[in-house]
Structure formats: C-alpha cells, structure tokens
Write an enzyme that holds these catalytic residues in place. Sequence first.
Site, short mmCIF file in Angstrom:
data_model
loop_
_atom_site.label_atom_id
_atom_site.label_comp_id
_atom_site.label_asym_id
_atom_site.label_seq_id
_atom_site.Cartn_x
_atom_site.Cartn_y
_atom_site.Cartn_z
N HIS A 151 -49.98 -70.23 139.35
CA HIS A 151 -51.10 -71.08 138.92
C HIS A 151 -52.41 -70.42 139.33
O HIS A 151 -52.64 -70.19 140.52
CB HIS A 151 -51.00 -72.46 139.58
CG HIS A 151 -49.75 -73.19 139.20
ND1 HIS A 151 -49.65 -73.98 138.09
CD2 HIS A 151 -48.52 -73.19 139.78
CE1 HIS A 151 -48.42 -74.48 138.00
NE2 HIS A 151 -47.70 -74.00 139.02
N LEU A 152 -53.24 -70.12 138.34
CA LEU A 152 -54.53 -69.50 138.64
C LEU A 152 -55.70 -70.47 138.50
O LEU A 152 -56.80 -70.17 138.93
CB LEU A 152 -54.76 -68.29 137.71
CG LEU A 152 -53.93 -67.05 138.01
CD1 LEU A 152 -54.13 -65.99 136.93
CD2 LEU A 152 -54.27 -66.47 139.39
N ARG A 153 -55.46 -71.62 137.84
CA ARG A 153 -56.54 -72.61 137.60
C ARG A 153 -57.67 -71.98 136.78
O ARG A 153 -57.45 -71.04 136.03
CB ARG A 153 -57.07 -73.19 138.91
CG ARG A 153 -56.03 -73.58 139.94
CD ARG A 153 -55.06 -74.63 139.49
NE ARG A 153 -54.26 -75.14 140.61
CZ ARG A 153 -53.09 -75.71 140.47
NH1 ARG A 153 -52.53 -75.85 139.30
NH2 ARG A 153 -52.44 -76.17 141.53
N HIS A 178 -44.20 -66.81 138.09
CA HIS A 178 -44.64 -68.22 138.00
C HIS A 178 -45.86 -68.37 138.91
O HIS A 178 -45.73 -68.38 140.13
CB HIS A 178 -43.52 -69.16 138.46
CG HIS A 178 -43.90 -70.62 138.39
ND1 HIS A 178 -43.07 -71.57 137.85
CD2 HIS A 178 -45.00 -71.31 138.81
CE1 HIS A 178 -43.64 -72.76 137.93
NE2 HIS A 178 -44.81 -72.63 138.52
N HIS A 203 -54.79 -75.86 145.70
CA HIS A 203 -55.53 -77.12 145.62
C HIS A 203 -56.58 -77.07 146.73
O HIS A 203 -56.31 -76.48 147.78
CB HIS A 203 -54.60 -78.32 145.88
CG HIS A 203 -53.60 -78.57 144.80
ND1 HIS A 203 -53.87 -79.31 143.67
CD2 HIS A 203 -52.31 -78.14 144.66
CE1 HIS A 203 -52.80 -79.35 142.89
NE2 HIS A 203 -51.83 -78.64 143.47
N LEU A 228 -43.81 -79.64 144.49
CA LEU A 228 -42.76 -80.15 143.62
C LEU A 228 -42.09 -78.99 142.89
O LEU A 228 -42.79 -78.07 142.47
CB LEU A 228 -43.35 -81.15 142.61
CG LEU A 228 -43.82 -82.46 143.25
CD1 LEU A 228 -44.61 -83.29 142.26
CD2 LEU A 228 -42.62 -83.26 143.79
N ASN A 239 -50.98 -75.36 132.99
CA ASN A 239 -51.29 -76.77 133.30
C ASN A 239 -52.72 -76.96 133.79
O ASN A 239 -52.97 -77.48 134.87
CB ASN A 239 -50.28 -77.37 134.29
CG ASN A 239 -50.27 -76.69 135.64
OD1 ASN A 239 -50.60 -75.51 135.76
ND2 ASN A 239 -49.90 -77.43 136.68
N HIS A 244 -38.79 -72.37 139.66
CA HIS A 244 -38.75 -72.86 141.05
C HIS A 244 -37.52 -73.72 141.35
O HIS A 244 -37.64 -74.91 141.65
CB HIS A 244 -40.04 -73.58 141.45
CG HIS A 244 -40.58 -74.63 140.51
ND1 HIS A 244 -39.80 -75.55 139.88
CD2 HIS A 244 -41.84 -74.89 140.12
CE1 HIS A 244 -40.56 -76.35 139.15
NE2 HIS A 244 -41.82 -75.95 139.28
N ASP A 264 -44.93 -69.63 142.38
CA ASP A 264 -45.47 -70.97 142.16
C ASP A 264 -46.68 -71.20 143.06
O ASP A 264 -46.96 -72.35 143.44
CB ASP A 264 -44.39 -72.05 142.37
CG ASP A 264 -44.84 -73.43 141.91
OD1 ASP A 264 -45.77 -73.50 141.08
OD2 ASP A 264 -44.26 -74.42 142.38
N ALA A 321 -49.64 -81.92 145.08
CA ALA A 321 -48.43 -81.10 145.24
C ALA A 321 -48.74 -79.64 144.95
O ALA A 321 -49.30 -79.31 143.91
CB ALA A 321 -47.35 -81.60 144.29
N HIS A 354 -39.96 -76.82 134.06
CA HIS A 354 -40.05 -77.57 135.33
C HIS A 354 -38.92 -78.58 135.29
O HIS A 354 -39.01 -79.58 134.59
CB HIS A 354 -41.41 -78.26 135.49
CG HIS A 354 -41.50 -79.04 136.77
ND1 HIS A 354 -42.29 -78.66 137.84
CD2 HIS A 354 -40.85 -80.16 137.17
CE1 HIS A 354 -42.12 -79.53 138.83
NE2 HIS A 354 -41.25 -80.45 138.46
N LYS A 413 -44.05 -73.32 128.26
CA LYS A 413 -43.69 -74.08 129.45
C LYS A 413 -43.40 -75.53 129.13
O LYS A 413 -44.21 -76.20 128.50
CB LYS A 413 -44.85 -73.99 130.45
CG LYS A 413 -44.64 -74.75 131.73
CD LYS A 413 -43.62 -74.09 132.61
CE LYS A 413 -43.22 -75.00 133.75
NZ LYS A 413 -43.52 -74.44 135.05
C1 NCD Z 1 -47.88 -77.15 140.72
C2 NCD Z 1 -49.40 -77.26 140.55
O1 NCD Z 1 -50.10 -77.60 141.52
O2 NCD Z 1 -49.90 -77.00 139.45
N1 NCD Z 1 -47.50 -77.88 141.89
C3 NCD Z 1 -46.34 -77.77 142.59
O3 NCD Z 1 -46.16 -78.54 143.52
N2 NCD Z 1 -45.45 -76.85 142.32
C4 NCD Z 1 -47.18 -77.64 139.49
C5 NCD Z 1 -45.73 -77.20 139.37
O4 NCD Z 1 -45.42 -76.03 139.37
O5 NCD Z 1 -44.86 -78.07 139.26
ZN ZN Z 2 -45.77 -74.22 139.29
ZN ZN Z 3 -43.32 -76.99 138.30
#
Ligand code: NCD
Ligand code: ZN
Ligand code: ZN
Length: 347
Positions: free
Chosen positions: A16-18, A14, A252, A220, A42, A175, A248, A264, A137, A100
């Site tokens: 996030h690479l943006r 899990h 940011h 989150l 996302n 998560h 996860d 978050a 999620h 997802k």
């Molecule tokens: C994640 C994000 O920033 O994309 N943020 C988080 O707090 N975990 C989104 C997610 O996994 O719920």
């Molecule tokens: Zn996530």
């Molecule tokens: Zn999530």
Amino acid sequence: MTQTLTLIRPDDWHLHLRDGAMLQAVLPETTRHFARAIVMPNLVPPVVTMADAEAYKARIAAATPQGADFTPLMTLYLTENTDPDDLAKAYASGLISAVKLYPAGATTNSASGVADFDKVRPVLERMAEIGCPLCVHGEVTDRDIDIFDREAVFIDRVLDPIRKSVPELKVVMEHITTKNGVDYVKANPERLGATITVQHLMLDRNDMLVGGMRPHYYCLPILKRREHREALVSAATSGDSRFFLGTDSAPHPTHAKEAECCAAGCFTAPVALACLAHTFEEANALDKLEGFTSLHGPAFYGLPANQDTLTLTKSDEAVVFPKDVRTAEATVTVFDPGFPVFWSVPT
Ligand code: NCD
Ligand code: ZN
Ligand code: ZN
C-alpha cells in the site's frame, strides 16, 4: 564478525503506497530495497478504471526518488460494475499486472468491494481468458463469523467455489494468516499462489493482546494463534515456490493507529527485509530467503527475476531502526517486532 547475505534484489508482491503526502513519505522506504511492487488500489476513491490506474501510476512516478530504479506494478480494484473491456485493455497494454478483489467491508477502504460474487463472474471469466491474475483479500464479512475464523470460512464458502467455477483463473491468496490457507495452497497446485507478510511470520495474537493491546500489531486479516504462525513460517521457509513475499506494508498516521477505533495495517516497509532475515535465520533457512523475496513472485507473475542484488549485514549489536517516518501532516509508526533484530540493509 559481520556476516553478510546477498540476495537477488527483492520485490514486494503486496504493498500500500496511498497517495499525496503519505505516498511522498512512504515510497522511498520501498524503493530503497525493492525493485518492483504490486501496488494496492484501495485509495479513496479506489483505482477502478484503466484511466485511474494510469493517473495513479504517474503520481507514483512523480514521487519516486531521483535515481531510484523502481517499477510499480499497478492493479485495478474489482467492483460489481467493473467493465471487462476496460480491464482487458489495461492488462493487454501492460499497465496493470493484476486485479484486486475485496469482499465489501472486509478491510481498510473496501466499501466499494464485491458483495455479490455472481455479479463479477463475467469479469473473472474474462480475466481467466486473458491470463490476468486475481489478488484476493480472503475474509468473509458476515457478522456471525468470528474474526479469527474469517479466512478459513472464506476459503470454503467463496474462494473454492470461485476457483471451481472459473478453473482457468490465476489466483493469489493475499496475506494468508492460517494453516488453512497454507494447506489450501498445497492441495491446489494449479494457478494458485499466496503472499505472506512480515508481521504474520513474526507475531501471533498473544503478541498483540497479552499485557495490553498493541495497536501497531493490529492488521487484517488479524494475527492468529501460534500454530498458524508456525505453519506460515514453515511454508515460507520450505522453498515451495507458491509462497512469496507480500509485505502488505500499510501505512496509517500514528494518531489513527493509537485511537479509540484503531485503523488496520502495519507499516513494515522500512524493516521488512531485516525482519525476514531474522525469521529465516531462526528457522535455519537463510538459504531459502532469496526464493521467497526475489524468485517465486516473479515466476508466478511470469516476469524475470531482477538482475541486481541487495546485501544484508548482521552485526553483534541489535539494530536501532527509525521509530517513525514523517509526512507533512503526521508521523507513521514503523513496525517494531518487540525483540532485537541484528540484520539490516546498509544504506
Ligand atoms: C490494509 C490497508 O490499510 O489498506 N490493511 C491491513 O490491515 N492489511 C488493507 C488490507 O490489505 O487488507
Ligand atoms: Zn493489503
Ligand atoms: Zn487485505
């Protein structure tokens, strides 16, 4: 004396690479340690079609450091308009590894998520038929439900009914942050797994809220009370193959975290394995780390484990990790658990 620990190379189930400058900055932090990662969809706008996932995969490939051996495992973002044929084609071609589910409004960039779960039932049935896993999620979004209860309520009101109505569907509870999540997985051995993050294994809500509010611990689902953290640690260190690592890691910009309304997400990728070695050692379970980071995830997804290895070392002095990673426009603060860590992955 230096202690070492060699693991089959880990994967991150899990991540996030943006995109754009952020992708460029954070991707090396993952490829340095991990061979594969389930890449979250996302983005803004989200990755919803096979064509979106193809294009995003190409941008990740272009940003991958030369010589890095890294495979992004792509996902689609489920919406009420997802086309089951497009999804099935993407899965059959091997392009995507999962889909997802974000309840609408539950977390960062989830506005296009699902509000009416009946609308996605045909898609879920198709996924069950073709064996495509659903990553969830798991939080309700009702204003009436306290943020600390949102995972437990989601399990009762949404997840369990979905699993009962589409029993062949393979589900990953992403998560998990509560004892309720751990207990639900244990009680439902069929086609169910769960990922656990680094921050939820190391911290509880006191770490975030006592003596001042620490925005870099805000993610989150939100950190819970200590007994929940303890349940997560015992699940992760138990050797039970239904629990595996999903960092996860969610970058940011520092200015978006240290803000009046803090975004978050914790950016843990650079320190995840060092932190996990610390946590597993504290639980007297270093021998269970490899299962959690490198074996249980591939087994759940029906993939072979990686063939190469990664070695961690433990030194007598606390490791000094980089404070942040820089993009062209901003810095991204690296997760710091707030106490000394002696493990690291030598470069
Ligand atoms: C994640 C994000 O920033 O994309 N943020 C988080 O707090 N975990 C989104 C997610 O996994 O719920
Ligand atoms: Zn996530
Ligand atoms: Zn999530």
